[in-house]
Design a protein around this motif. Structure first.
Motif, mmCIF file in Angstrom:
data_model
loop_
_atom_site.group_PDB
_atom_site.id
_atom_site.type_symbol
_atom_site.label_atom_id
_atom_site.label_comp_id
_atom_site.label_asym_id
_atom_site.label_seq_id
_atom_site.Cartn_x
_atom_site.Cartn_y
_atom_site.Cartn_z
ATOM 1 N N SER A 77 0.812 -1.215 0.000
ATOM 2 C CA SER A 77 0.000 0.000 0.000
ATOM 3 C C SER A 77 0.848 1.268 0.000
ATOM 4 O O SER A 77 0.341 2.352 -0.256
ATOM 5 C CB SER A 77 -0.939 0.006 1.202
ATOM 6 N N ARG A 78 2.144 1.131 0.246
ATOM 7 C CA ARG A 78 3.026 2.298 0.255
ATOM 8 C C ARG A 78 3.468 2.706 -1.151
ATOM 9 O O ARG A 78 3.486 3.870 -1.494
ATOM 10 C CB ARG A 78 4.232 1.989 1.125
ATOM 11 N N TRP A 79 3.865 1.728 -1.970
ATOM 12 C CA TRP A 79 4.445 2.017 -3.282
ATOM 13 C C TRP A 79 3.602 1.509 -4.451
ATOM 14 O O TRP A 79 3.927 1.785 -5.602
ATOM 15 C CB TRP A 79 5.833 1.385 -3.389
ATOM 16 N N GLY A 80 2.595 0.721 -4.196
ATOM 17 C CA GLY A 80 1.837 0.119 -5.289
ATOM 18 C C GLY A 80 2.517 -1.155 -5.755
ATOM 19 O O GLY A 80 3.148 -1.863 -4.983
ATOM 20 N N SER A 81 2.445 -1.419 -7.042
ATOM 21 C CA SER A 81 2.983 -2.655 -7.604
ATOM 22 C C SER A 81 4.247 -2.366 -8.408
ATOM 23 O O SER A 81 4.303 -1.376 -9.139
ATOM 24 C CB SER A 81 1.929 -3.292 -8.509
ATOM 25 N N MET A 82 5.236 -3.232 -8.243
ATOM 26 C CA MET A 82 6.469 -3.090 -9.016
ATOM 27 C C MET A 82 7.095 -4.464 -9.249
ATOM 28 O O MET A 82 6.912 -5.380 -8.454
ATOM 29 C CB MET A 82 7.456 -2.162 -8.311
ATOM 30 N N ARG A 83 7.813 -4.571 -10.323
ATOM 31 C CA ARG A 83 8.544 -5.790 -10.645
ATOM 32 C C ARG A 83 9.867 -5.743 -9.882
ATOM 33 O O ARG A 83 10.613 -4.767 -9.980
ATOM 34 C CB ARG A 83 8.789 -5.875 -12.152
ATOM 35 N N THR A 84 10.142 -6.778 -9.096
ATOM 36 C CA THR A 84 11.313 -6.782 -8.226
ATOM 37 C C THR A 84 12.124 -8.071 -8.373
ATOM 38 O O THR A 84 11.598 -9.112 -8.764
ATOM 39 C CB THR A 84 10.893 -6.652 -6.744
ATOM 40 N N THR A 85 13.404 -7.956 -8.053
ATOM 41 C CA THR A 85 14.266 -9.125 -7.963
ATOM 42 C C THR A 85 14.553 -9.380 -6.491
ATOM 43 O O THR A 85 14.610 -8.450 -5.684
ATOM 44 C CB THR A 85 15.597 -8.934 -8.712
ATOM 45 N N TRP A 86 14.740 -10.629 -6.147
ATOM 46 C CA TRP A 86 15.055 -11.047 -4.790
ATOM 47 C C TRP A 86 16.155 -12.099 -4.865
ATOM 48 O O TRP A 86 16.055 -13.041 -5.648
ATOM 49 C CB TRP A 86 13.827 -11.655 -4.112
ATOM 50 N N ARG A 87 17.185 -11.935 -4.033
ATOM 51 C CA ARG A 87 18.268 -12.920 -3.924
ATOM 52 C C ARG A 87 18.438 -13.243 -2.449
ATOM 53 O O ARG A 87 18.571 -12.340 -1.626
ATOM 54 C CB ARG A 87 19.562 -12.362 -4.496
ATOM 55 N N PHE A 88 18.442 -14.525 -2.125
ATOM 56 C CA PHE A 88 18.515 -14.980 -0.745
ATOM 57 C C PHE A 88 19.780 -15.791 -0.523
ATOM 58 O O PHE A 88 20.182 -16.573 -1.391
ATOM 59 C CB PHE A 88 17.312 -15.868 -0.419
ATOM 60 N N THR A 89 20.373 -15.627 0.636
ATOM 61 C CA THR A 89 21.466 -16.483 1.085
ATOM 62 C C THR A 89 20.896 -17.369 2.181
ATOM 63 O O THR A 89 20.379 -16.856 3.193
ATOM 64 C CB THR A 89 22.639 -15.647 1.632
ATOM 65 N N VAL A 90 20.962 -18.677 1.969
ATOM 66 C CA VAL A 90 20.411 -19.631 2.923
ATOM 67 C C VAL A 90 21.568 -20.344 3.615
ATOM 68 O O VAL A 90 22.487 -20.835 2.956
ATOM 69 C CB VAL A 90 19.482 -20.647 2.222
ATOM 70 N N ARG A 91 21.500 -20.363 4.942
ATOM 71 C CA ARG A 91 22.531 -21.013 5.753
ATOM 72 C C ARG A 91 21.835 -21.930 6.756
ATOM 73 O O ARG A 91 21.007 -21.474 7.536
ATOM 74 C CB ARG A 91 23.350 -19.934 6.467
ATOM 75 N N ASP A 92 22.178 -23.201 6.704
ATOM 76 C CA ASP A 92 21.600 -24.185 7.637
ATOM 77 C C ASP A 92 20.073 -24.134 7.652
ATOM 78 O O ASP A 92 19.449 -24.192 8.708
ATOM 79 C CB ASP A 92 22.159 -23.989 9.050
ATOM 80 N N GLY A 93 19.475 -23.982 6.485
ATOM 81 C CA GLY A 93 18.028 -24.031 6.363
ATOM 82 C C GLY A 93 17.297 -22.749 6.715
ATOM 83 O O GLY A 93 16.064 -22.724 6.725
ATOM 84 N N ARG A 94 18.041 -21.684 6.989
ATOM 85 C CA ARG A 94 17.427 -20.389 7.302
ATOM 86 C C ARG A 94 18.076 -19.300 6.454
ATOM 87 O O ARG A 94 19.194 -19.444 5.991
ATOM 88 C CB ARG A 94 17.574 -20.079 8.788
ATOM 89 N N ILE A 95 17.378 -18.204 6.283
ATOM 90 C CA ILE A 95 17.863 -17.111 5.448
ATOM 91 C C ILE A 95 18.739 -16.189 6.281
ATOM 92 O O ILE A 95 18.289 -15.650 7.298
ATOM 93 C CB ILE A 95 16.685 -16.335 4.826
ATOM 94 N N SER A 96 19.980 -16.012 5.832
ATOM 95 C CA SER A 96 20.905 -15.131 6.553
ATOM 96 C C SER A 96 20.989 -13.756 5.897
ATOM 97 O O SER A 96 21.462 -12.805 6.532
ATOM 98 C CB SER A 96 22.292 -15.752 6.643
ATOM 99 N N ARG A 97 20.545 -13.665 4.649
ATOM 100 C CA ARG A 97 20.577 -12.371 3.955
ATOM 101 C C ARG A 97 19.618 -12.422 2.771
ATOM 102 O O ARG A 97 19.451 -13.456 2.126
ATOM 103 C CB ARG A 97 21.980 -12.054 3.439
ATOM 104 N N PHE A 98 18.990 -11.267 2.515
ATOM 105 C CA PHE A 98 18.267 -11.135 1.253
ATOM 106 C C PHE A 98 18.509 -9.748 0.693
ATOM 107 O O PHE A 98 18.752 -8.790 1.416
ATOM 108 C CB PHE A 98 16.781 -11.463 1.378
ATOM 109 N N GLU A 99 18.507 -9.702 -0.627
ATOM 110 C CA GLU A 99 18.689 -8.459 -1.371
ATOM 111 C C GLU A 99 17.521 -8.330 -2.326
ATOM 112 O O GLU A 99 17.189 -9.281 -3.024
ATOM 113 C CB GLU A 99 20.019 -8.502 -2.128
ATOM 114 N N THR A 100 16.921 -7.169 -2.324
ATOM 115 C CA THR A 100 15.801 -6.931 -3.212
ATOM 116 C C THR A 100 15.992 -5.593 -3.925
ATOM 117 O O THR A 100 16.766 -4.758 -3.490
ATOM 118 C CB THR A 100 14.453 -6.954 -2.448
ATOM 119 N N GLY A 101 15.289 -5.425 -5.006
ATOM 120 C CA GLY A 101 15.343 -4.171 -5.752
ATOM 121 C C GLY A 101 14.449 -4.279 -6.971
ATOM 122 O O GLY A 101 13.974 -5.344 -7.324
#
Length: 103
Positions: A77-101
């Motif tokens: 509801s803040r920005w509306g709709s946009m096409r985004t990329t997401w990259r996740f770093t998974v360590r031991d079955g959990r996410i330690s980092r994500f990058e979006t844009g």
């Protein structure tokens, strides 16, 4: 399409779409970090503002070959709709980092 995702990433997407902060933070490591459009952000503040208080939703368009990358139509509801990329770093079955844009 989301069946191709790493299980931790799938849980992140499902928790985001359910607007469930407890569930989302349960899939993140205690020291998780993130960036938005290449800028480091405070994870707690960013998720509160960009996900939970703005009722965010993610519709996945494609999954990358590593199962930890995706392109999505991200809406809140803040920005509306946009096409985004997401990259996740998974360590031991959990996410330690994500990058979006914007894609």
């Amino acid at each position: 399409m989301t069946a191709q995702l790493d299980p931790a990433v799938q849980e992140f997407v499902d928790a985001l779409n359910a607007n469930d902060a407890d569930r989302l933070f349960a899939v993140l490591t205690e020291d998780a970090s993130m960036s938005d459009d290449g800028v480091e952000r405070d994870l707690s503040q960013w998720t509160d503002s960009e996900i939970f208080r703005s009722n965010a939703r993610m519709a996945i368009e494609s999954v990358g070959p590593t199962s930890t990358e995706l392109v999505a139509d991200y809406t809140n509801s803040r920005w509306g709709s946009m096409r985004t990329t997401w990259r996740f770093t998974v360590r031991d079955g959990r996410i330690s980092r994500f990058e979006t844009g914007q894609a």
